[in-house]
Design an enzyme around this catalytic site. Structure first.
Site: not given
Length: 225
Positions: A12, A14
């Site tokens: 991922d 953020d």
């Protein structure tokens, strides 16, 4: 499963690789200010992250107007404000965001693995951030929130990465900071390592029962020993 069976690492962005909240919050509040709406604090905006730009703006705008993130908005207004936020954030997504401490070293130490980005952030901002951080070369594929008809927690982004690398689900692990990431991994039948330095508290992550809970980037190496 032995860690050396995880041939693919999907990250991922953020809250996992990048502390992106300052630029997201500043851009969102700039958008609200232009519209003449009340601003929101970073903690409130942080609670709206994880499901992509449209959901973020809808929740923030609803809260700004009514104090309730579930307030029903007029679709034309929502689209206009969302489009404006995209423009503002695209121009400002690397102003104050930074990689978390230790992330560049971990990416290098795991560079013998196949690595991917799977994020709900649009590709325009994702690409700009990866280039700004000078880490784009680590990733064999980058799958953003607008790359496919479906985004996390739907399994389609994971399935695309598996096809790209020609591997099976048992050979892949997703590393993320949210319950959306955990749900994505479960839906796709892959392993999940949840990190605690991002935007979801430890209790919430633990309740979702990831395969691993990681408190510092260097702890990730223990998964692959």
């Amino acid at each position: 499963m032995a860690g050396n069976q995880y041939e693919i690492i999907a990250w991922d962005l953020d809250g996992t690789l990048s502390h992106s909240l300052p630029d997201i919050a500043a851009s969102l509040n700039m958008t609200l200010s232009e519209e003449g709406y009340p601003l929101l604090d970073e903690a409130r905006i942080q609670s709206y992250l994880g499901d992509g730009v449209s959901a973020l703006v809808e929740r923030a705008l609803s809260c700004s107007l009514s104090g309730n993130a579930d307030f029903c908005l007029e679709k034309t207004m929502l689209k206009r404000v969302t489009d404006r936020y995209r423009d503002i954030y695209a121009a400002n997504c690397t102003k104050r965001s930074r990689l978390y401490d230790g992330i560049p070293q971990i990416l290098q130490q795991l560079s013998h693995k196949k690595q991917a980005i799977i994020t709900n952030k649009p590709m325009l901002m994702t690409g700009r951030m990866l280039e700004h951080y000078q880490i784009v070369s680590f990733f064999g594929i980058v799958i953003a929130g607008d790359s496919l008809p479906q985004r996390k927690p739907h399994p389609e982004p994971v399935q695309l990465a598996l096809r790209h690398f020609q591997k099976k689900a048992e050979n892949m692990i997703l590393i993320g900071d949210s319950t959306v990431d955990i749900a994505t991994a479960r839906n796709a039948g892959i392993a999940i390592a949840a990190v605690t330095w991002g935007y979801t508290d430890l209790e919430t992550l633990a309740e979702a029962q990831p395969d691993f809970i990681i408190h510092k980037p260097e702890e990730l190496l223990s998964i692959f020993n």
